[in-house]
Design an enzyme around this catalytic site. Structure first.
Site, mmCIF file in Angstrom:
data_model
loop_
_atom_site.group_PDB
_atom_site.id
_atom_site.type_symbol
_atom_site.label_atom_id
_atom_site.label_comp_id
_atom_site.label_asym_id
_atom_site.label_seq_id
_atom_site.Cartn_x
_atom_site.Cartn_y
_atom_site.Cartn_z
ATOM 1 N N THR A 124 38.211 16.844 13.651
ATOM 2 C CA THR A 124 37.549 17.778 12.748
ATOM 3 C C THR A 124 37.076 17.120 11.452
ATOM 4 O O THR A 124 37.737 16.233 10.940
ATOM 5 C CB THR A 124 38.597 18.861 12.397
ATOM 6 O OG1 THR A 124 39.063 19.411 13.611
ATOM 7 C CG2 THR A 124 38.040 19.929 11.503
ATOM 8 N N THR A 144 42.607 20.008 8.791
ATOM 9 C CA THR A 144 42.406 19.305 10.062
ATOM 10 C C THR A 144 43.774 19.137 10.722
ATOM 11 O O THR A 144 44.798 19.141 10.042
ATOM 12 C CB THR A 144 41.752 17.925 9.840
ATOM 13 O OG1 THR A 144 41.836 17.160 11.057
ATOM 14 C CG2 THR A 144 42.422 17.129 8.738
ATOM 15 N N GLY A 145 43.783 18.980 12.053
ATOM 16 C CA GLY A 145 45.069 18.806 12.743
ATOM 17 C C GLY A 145 45.205 19.780 13.900
ATOM 18 O O GLY A 145 44.204 20.275 14.434
ATOM 19 N N HIS A 146 46.437 20.064 14.265
ATOM 20 C CA HIS A 146 46.695 20.896 15.443
ATOM 21 C C HIS A 146 46.366 22.361 15.146
ATOM 22 O O HIS A 146 47.096 23.056 14.430
ATOM 23 C CB HIS A 146 48.165 20.745 15.865
ATOM 24 C CG HIS A 146 48.486 21.474 17.117
ATOM 25 N ND1 HIS A 146 49.473 22.422 17.196
ATOM 26 C CD2 HIS A 146 47.930 21.407 18.349
ATOM 27 C CE1 HIS A 146 49.521 22.897 18.428
ATOM 28 N NE2 HIS A 146 48.606 22.289 19.149
ATOM 29 N N ARG A 201 38.387 28.435 24.013
ATOM 30 C CA ARG A 201 39.510 28.304 23.065
ATOM 31 C C ARG A 201 38.921 28.112 21.653
ATOM 32 O O ARG A 201 38.046 27.298 21.437
ATOM 33 C CB ARG A 201 40.373 27.111 23.440
ATOM 34 C CG ARG A 201 41.508 26.774 22.448
ATOM 35 C CD ARG A 201 41.085 25.729 21.429
ATOM 36 N NE ARG A 201 42.193 25.246 20.605
ATOM 37 C CZ ARG A 201 42.033 24.459 19.545
ATOM 38 N NH1 ARG A 201 40.834 24.070 19.188
ATOM 39 N NH2 ARG A 201 43.058 24.058 18.840
ATOM 40 N N VAL A 202 39.437 28.863 20.708
ATOM 41 C CA VAL A 202 39.014 28.695 19.310
ATOM 42 C C VAL A 202 40.231 28.266 18.500
ATOM 43 O O VAL A 202 41.293 28.877 18.593
ATOM 44 C CB VAL A 202 38.427 30.011 18.746
ATOM 45 C CG1 VAL A 202 38.062 29.850 17.274
ATOM 46 C CG2 VAL A 202 37.197 30.436 19.557
ATOM 47 N N GLY A 203 40.065 27.204 17.727
ATOM 48 C CA GLY A 203 41.171 26.702 16.904
ATOM 49 C C GLY A 203 41.128 27.279 15.500
ATOM 50 O O GLY A 203 40.560 28.353 15.256
#
Ligand code: GLY
Length: 310
Positions: free
Chosen positions: A169, A220-222, A197-199
């Site tokens: 990201t 940013t990240g998981h 899938r939406v993060g």
């Protein structure tokens, strides 16, 4: 007021062969955004410009260079937010759009809504003249190879962290000469994610948030971990409670690690212009410009600076 901009090119374990391209990419995006504000542009213009530069750069997981889902498709998420009015625009699961951040800005400025998704976002893009590009134009050879190799979603956050992700990201935060703050975040998500899938990235308060009363954040990240703790708002909550920008990120990332075992990073600029870039992953490329000085880093506890030459 002096303009300030901070950008990131994503957390995770950036491999050595992508380190220089990642650092060069964030340095040049931060410089472009800063110079736009020096010329009188708003914080909103600066974060859009910086994120567009990162979306156009195949080193990063956004726009060109985005990762592929289980079907081998590119699905992109983005948000932009104006701290002056709390106006926000976002798109999720959009296909065939090279610069989702500009589509998100169009949602903010030209609709009564905050987020459009999938087919509707593409229909809107067409109606406002934002061109579509063929999927293949967004896919790099490197990503196609990585996707062929992986063919499965990494199990758990630990495996994700250790799987030598090439890119992630991107995001930017800025405060302009008028004291207005803004944020923007853009991503292809996580390789081999489920279709649709939406993060966290396009979700207001998770992937980004901006409020002139406190500051602006891009994360940013998981994504699933960031969503659970609404990381961007959590960081600004700590700023509101009186913590400095670096400590606000550190406390929030620690909470995310302890509470949901998630990792990631964030950038912040506060309403006073204090900025920070912090992460709990192996690496995160970041750069900031303030008072003609360009700061940047990639590894934990590492910080370089040089005088802006342009
Ligand atoms: N942080 C980006 C994502 O998980 O989609």
């Amino acid at each position: 007021m002096k303009p300030v901009i901070v950008v990131h090119g994503g957390a995770w374990a950036i491999p050595d062969d992508m380190a220089k391209a990642s650092v060069d990419g964030v340095k040049s995006a931060a410089t472009a955004g800063f110079l736009a504000m020096k010329r009188g542009g708003s914080a909103l213009d600066a974060v859009e410009l910086a994120v567009r530069a990162l979306e156009d750069n195949p080193t990063f997981d956004a726009g060109h260079g985005a990762v592929l889902n289980t079907n081998g498709e590119v699905e992109l998420d983005s948000i932009i937010m104006d701290g002056r009015t709390l106006a926000a625009g976002a798109v999720s699961s959009v296909k065939n759009i090279a610069n989702p951040v500009s589509l998100a800005r169009a949602v903010m400025e030209k609709t009564d809504h905050i987020m459009l998704t999938d087919r509707g976002a593409n229909m809107f893009a067409e109606s406002v003249g934002i061109p579509t590009v063929p999927t293949d134009a967004l896919v790099t050879e490197c990503e196609r190879k990585e996707w062929e190799k992986a063919k499965k979603y990494a199990v758990g956050v630990k495996e994700l962290f250790n799987s030598q992700w090439g890119h992630d990201t991107v995001g930017a935060v800025a405060r302009d000469c008028s004291g207005n703050v803004a944020c923007a975040t853009s991503t292809g998500g996580i390789r081999n994610k489920m279709v649709a899938r939406v993060g966290d990235s396009p979700i207001i308060g998770s992937g980004g948030y901006a409020d002139n009363l406190s500051g602006a954040v891009s994360c940013t990240g998981h994504g699933e971990s960031i969503l659970k703790v609404t990381l961007a708002r959590l960081i600004l909550f700590h700023v509101e409670q009186g913590k400095g920008a670096p400590e606000a990120i550190e406390v929030s990332l620690r909470y995310m690690g302890d509470r949901v075992q998630g990792g990631g990073g964030a950038i912040v600029v506060s309403r006073t212009g204090e900025w920070a870039a912090k992460f709990t992953t192996e690496r995160m490329a970041w750069a900031a410009v303030e008072r003609e000085v360009l700061w940047y880093g990639l590894n934990p506890k590492e910080e370089f600076k040089e005088t802006l030459t342009q």
